[in-house]
Design an enzyme around this catalytic site. Structure first.
Site: not given
Length: 848
Positions: A123, A489
């Site tokens: 690069e 219950s």
């Protein structure tokens, strides 16, 4: 003085000398006059001058416009890149990450030198010497741009690494000449703010490299399954080619292009003196060695738990970067959760086993989803994002069908033969399948019934495990936290707790007989019933009523205590806010598994409740704790030197929602539910465990809640669209075994130590049937021993059993028989008249 001179000493015959300043002015005026004549006589000069002025003004204006909105390069000194949130379990191990992109931040010293050199070779080989812009590269880019102008092709960038940092972080990727100019200006400014090492660090951490990875560490994991420090030379060279075309070079069809570009980078490294020819040639001889594209692999057993964590974090901090600096998908948070992976594995396996066991041989339960057309079926299947993590099953789409055979397609594009296809299945159905031989799969059934389960630590409120359905990949709806269900219950212990708080004892005798409420002339008399429409059984102790889950006794207790008081207890423990209807004493109000488990944790923890939590604490990206579930502080715990005083002891600060003695009395009675009550199938565990079953009207949902003083868990099973589970379905038959499987899978963690009573509780020997105190007889370990230990608050112990007590017991039993016979005659009369006896519990959504 001579007559020949004047008073100034000047000869009258001489001219006085000319003043110098006057001469300069005269000569200047002459020159300007000459210039004026030239200006007036030369039209081209006037036009050229005007053009220069306009050009300079235009250039200045262009510069102002170009630079006025440029970002400040100094902001990079405090730049915070978007980072994923990492989630840890209770042991500190990473269990998940919330990320839409792969990102890992490293320091410059963590990047291997060959990797840095590979990127510089590919690069920006003059990176260490230029000031932000490479003039040679820029000239080449200009020529390339002119050559390609109007062709639609994108010219090569010619950008230095510094320019790429400016583009990626500060400016953006717009394709234009002005963007390139801005990029150059900002790059020059960046070089004046950051060191070369800092610029490279930003670049190597932020550069997009394909496969949703940003930065070299994330890319190394995505392409090679390695960390950057473990990469070979040919692998570092491959990563260095990705900035040019990140989504191309990683694909199989572009492999030759990728190898050619990689080899070019290797040659550049040799030319730059960063690799030897032998090293480069050896690297060139190697294949790319890319691993298949895949997502991060985490244990799918944790999915419901970590999704619940995600929801709560988003509520607190937001989802995206614009929501705040600590957002879930950009803030880089570190989150310590209470997830216990061993317990989570056990919970998931147990719930799945229970759901499959209930489904049994009911046949195929239907498609997971359906595709309207099979054009682009693979894309549609991927977008549907339906998966399953059970054995070696996979989710696919039926492509065609003939009888009980056909073909199935999977999200990876593979197509296989499919057998065992149900007659109701059709092409386009998304189904689960299992491989049965090479190239052949068989249709499998996912239970239609579902449910949720939670395990909690009572002493802290930390949720250790959570399962919200059969498999998270089939749907994210969490039935443990999001499904509002009637608890049946399982709510009764809190009715009994209220009664104990207001004067009753576990040995108090309560009539198990018909209980009716007159609702006025319009509604008439409404009557409650026991489970299975059983009649009353005479007077019994409160303990017996809770162990056998008797509705009539519970309603009578709630009525005598006062429903406003009962409803207040429900509110205090966090079950829910209900109206003072008696049916809510039987569980008619809706709640969640999470809230019920947290309420039971208060009972197990001597009435002290901590908020249910899945997150222990949250740290920001820098490690600072920004939220804690435990808000306690200890300012003297980090003293530089010991002051000689005792080590600080910090007590936990929970909320006392139930009296400690009352909570223990309820837990002691709930142990009897396991010993000889509706959860007796857990007795074989031979552990000190309490529990309570629940079965809603229909029955549509079946529950179990239980545990000890270390762990409390709860589970419910039912259809998402509530409907009957079948007359045989009960909490003790379906849900209790699920809890039992969890205990067995984690058996070493469950103590054999008896449940501890708080100070002040008195253990008294009583007759189990009558509730009267017994002297001289020791309780045995037999489940149905006639004499047991019972827990009493001070000065509430019952007196000894007498002949009068026996007479009262027989009288109450006779009265109960007479009332039951009367109810049966009334019911028979209504049926003969074409009506049905009205049931208040039914009308109010009553449960059993």
């Amino acid at each position: 003085m001579s007559d020949a001179t004047d008073s100034h000493g000047t000869d009258p015959g001489e001219q006085p000398p000319e003043d110098a300043s006057f001469r300069i002015r005269r000569e200047g005026a002459g020159r300007f006059a000459a210039l004026g004549r030239i200006w007036r006589g030369r039209k081209w000069l006037r036009r050229f001058t005007y053009l220069c002025v306009v050009g300079l003004v235009g250039l200045a204006g262009f510069w102002i416009v170009l630079t006025r909105d440029l970002p400040d390069a100094s902001t990079l000194l405090e730049y915070q890149p978007p980072l994923p949130t990492m989630v840890r379990g209770i042991d500190g191990e990473i269990v998940y990450s919330y990320a839409r992109e792969r990102r890992v931040q490293l320091r410059f010293v963590d990047f291997p030198r060959p990797l840095v050199n590979a990127f510089l070779s590919a690069e920006d080989k003059t990176f260490w010497t230029h000031g932000g812009v490479d003039i040679t590269g820029l000239a080449g880019a200009v020529v390339d741009y002119v050559a390609k102008y109007g062709s639609g092709e994108r010219a090569r960038g010619g950008s230095t690494i510094t320019q790429q940092v400016a583009k990626n972080i500060l400016i953006g990727d717009e394709y234009s000449v002005t963007r390139k100019l801005k990029e150059m200006i900002v790059a020059h400014r960046i070089e004046g703010v950051l060191t070369k090492e800092q610029i490279l660090e930003l670049y190597l951490n932020e550069i997009p490299l394909g496969r949703q990875s940003f930065g070299v560490q994330a890319a190394a994991r995505a392409y090679f399954g390695k960390d950057v420090g473990d990469l070979d030379l040919h692998e570092t060279a491959f990563l260095a080619i990705l900035p040019k075309a990140p989504e191309r070079y990683g694909r199989k069809k572009y492999e030759d292009m990728a190898i050619a570009r990689r080899n070019w980078v290797l040659d550049e490294m040799v030319d730059n003196g960063w690799a030897t020819r032998e090293e480069a040639d050896a690297a060139k001889a190697k294949p790319l060695g890319l691993i298949p594209r895949s997502s991060e692999s985490y244990d799918q057993a944790n999915s419901y738990f970590v999704e619940e964590v995600r929801r709560r974090l988003i509520d607190r901090y937001g989802e995206k970067a614009e929501d705040g600096p600590n957002s879930v998908y950009a803030g880089g948070l570190w989150v310590r959760t209470s997830l216990d992976t061993q317990m989570q594995q056990a919970v998931r396996a147990a719930l799945r086993k229970g759901l499959l066991s209930y489904h049994g041989s009911r046949g195929w339960s239907g498609a997971i989803a359906h595709l309207k057309d099979l054009e682009n079926w693979q894309t549609q299947l991927i977008v549907a994002h339906r998966t399953i993590d059970y054995r070696n099953w996979r989710v696919g789409v039926i492509l065609d069908k003939s009888g009980d055979t056909g073909r199935i397609g999977f999200s990876d594009g593979n197509i296989a033969a499919l057998t065992n296809i149900d007659e109701k299945a059709k092409a386009g159905d998304l189904v689960a399948a299992e491989p049965v031989s090479a190239g052949t799969w068989a249709l499998r059934t996912i239970p239609e019934v579902s449910g949720g389960m939670v395990m909690e630590q009572p002493a802290t409120g930390r949720i250790l495990a959570m399962q919200g359905g059969f498999d998270f990949g089939l749907g994210s709806f969490n039935r443990a936290t999001q499904a509002e269900r009637q608890p049946g219950s399982t709510i009764k212990p809190f009715v009994y707790a209220t009664a104990l708080q207001y004067g009753m004892t576990p040995a108090t005798q309560v009539l198990d007989g018909t209980f009716c409420v007159y609702q006025g002339a319009k509604l008439g008399q409404k009557c409650f019933r026991n489970f299975g429409n059983e009649g009353g059984a005479g007077s019994h102790t409160m303990r017996w009523g809770l162990e056998q889950s008797r509705n009539l006794m519970t309603v009578r207790i709630a009525n005598d205590t006062g429903m406003p008081r009962v409803i207040k207890t429900f509110h205090n423990v966090g079950i829910g806010d209900y109206k003072p209807y008696l049916s809510f004493a039987l569980g008619a109000g809706e709640t969640t598994v999470e809230r019920m488990v947290n309420a039971y944790s208060a009972l197990a923890n001597n009435g002290v409740q901590y908020p249910a939590s899945v997150v222990d604490y949250v740290q920001d990206r820098n490690g600072k704790v920004i939220w804690r579930a435990d808000p306690r502080r200890c300012d003297i715990c980090n003293m530089a030197d010991w002051d000689g005083k005792p080590m600080p002891r910090i007590t936990r600060k929970g909320k006392q929602v139930i009296d400690a003695d009352t909570a223990y009395q309820v837990i002691h009675m709930l142990e009897g539910v396991v010993t000889r009550g509706t959860a007796v199938r857990l007795r074989s565990l031979n552990l000190p465990i309490f529990g309570k079953t629940g079965t809603t009207n229909g029955p549509t949902d079946v529950w179990f809640m239980g545990g000890n003083q270390d762990y409390v868990g709860g589970v419910y099973v039912g259809y998402d669209a509530p409907r009957s589970l079948g007359g045989w379905a009960q909490g003790g038959r379906i849900s209790a075994p699920i809890f039992k499987d969890v205990v067995e899978a984690t058996r070493p963690r469950w103590t054999t130590r008896p449940l501890l009573a708080p100070p002040g509780i008195r253990m008294v020997r009583i007759d189990r049937v009558t509730g009267k105190q017994v002297m001289g007889v020791e309780p045995s370990n037999e489940p149905k021993a006639s004499v047991i230990w019972e827990a009493f608050k001070p000065d509430t112990e019952p007196r000894q059993y007498t002949a009068e007590d026996e007479f009262t017991r027989r009288r109450d039993a006779l009265v109960a028989d007479v009332m039951q016979a009367r109810d049966e005659r009334e019911a028979a009369r209504l049926r003969a008249a074409g009506g049905e006896p009205q049931d208040f519990a039914e009308e109010q959504g009553g449960l059993y």
